[in-house]
Design an enzyme around this catalytic site. Structure first.
Site, mmCIF file in Angstrom:
data_model
loop_
_atom_site.group_PDB
_atom_site.id
_atom_site.type_symbol
_atom_site.label_atom_id
_atom_site.label_comp_id
_atom_site.label_asym_id
_atom_site.label_seq_id
_atom_site.Cartn_x
_atom_site.Cartn_y
_atom_site.Cartn_z
ATOM 1 N N CYS A 150 -11.646 5.658 -3.250
ATOM 2 C CA CYS A 150 -11.540 4.212 -3.047
ATOM 3 C C CYS A 150 -11.188 3.503 -4.352
ATOM 4 C CB CYS A 150 -12.833 3.669 -2.445
ATOM 5 S SG CYS A 150 -13.133 4.355 -0.792
ATOM 6 N N THR A 151 -11.668 4.032 -5.456
ATOM 7 C CA THR A 151 -11.308 3.469 -6.760
ATOM 8 C C THR A 151 -9.819 3.691 -7.032
ATOM 9 O OG1 THR A 151 -13.538 3.737 -7.632
ATOM 10 C CG2 THR A 151 -11.750 3.588 -9.244
#
Length: 159
Positions: A49-50
């Protein structure tokens, strides 16, 4: 397990009002007249997600120039989203959907295969909505790495 219907091109995008990372209410009606990239991701501050959020961040200049706004939605609470936005200098709203109602309305929740195991959770998805509130692109079960580059190609935005 109930799978939620996925959106397709031409569908009216479901309306919503959610809280952003700063505690402000953001409503889909606030975005009327704008092209919006709404992306759903499983959990703030996780590696995939980062990567995806930072890819959106790094593409903001060209996405904005092409007339798009970006909004990320996850099941995380606003406090965690604020830490995520601050840590990674994310210049777009991150919205909290803790009850998963918007995930389900957009078809971004259901069964998924994770390393051979069937799980229920957020389906990494991106929905592009035009200024009239209709879906122009719906992508489900996308990969975190390379997704923004692929999205830019589909939208006709030079990489």
């Amino acid at each position: 397990m109930t799978d939620y219907p996925r959106l397709t091109v031409g569908d009216a995008a479901p309306t919503f009002t959610l809280t952003d990372q700063n505690g402000n209410a953001v409503s889909s009606s606030d975005l009327s007249g704008e092209n919006v990239i709404v992306y759903f991701y499983p959990a703030a501050m996780t590696p995939g997600c980062t990567t995806q959020a930072c890819d959106f961040r790094d593409s903001m200049t060209s996405l904005t120039a092409a007339g798009y706004r970006v909004i990320g939605i996850s099941k995380d609470d606003s406090d965690k989203l604020a830490r995520f936005a601050d840590r990674d200098s994310l210049p777009f709203p991150l919205l909290s959907d803790t009850d998963l109602a918007v995930h389900k309305a957009y078809g971004a929740y259901g069964e998924k295969n994770s390393y051979g195991r069937i799980l229920t959770g957020t389906l990494r998805s991106t929905i592009v909505v035009d200024g009239t509130g209709h879906v122009t692109l719906a992508l489900y079960n996308v990969k975190a790495t390379g997704h923004v580059r692929m999205l830019r190609r589909k939208l006709g935005i030079d990489a």
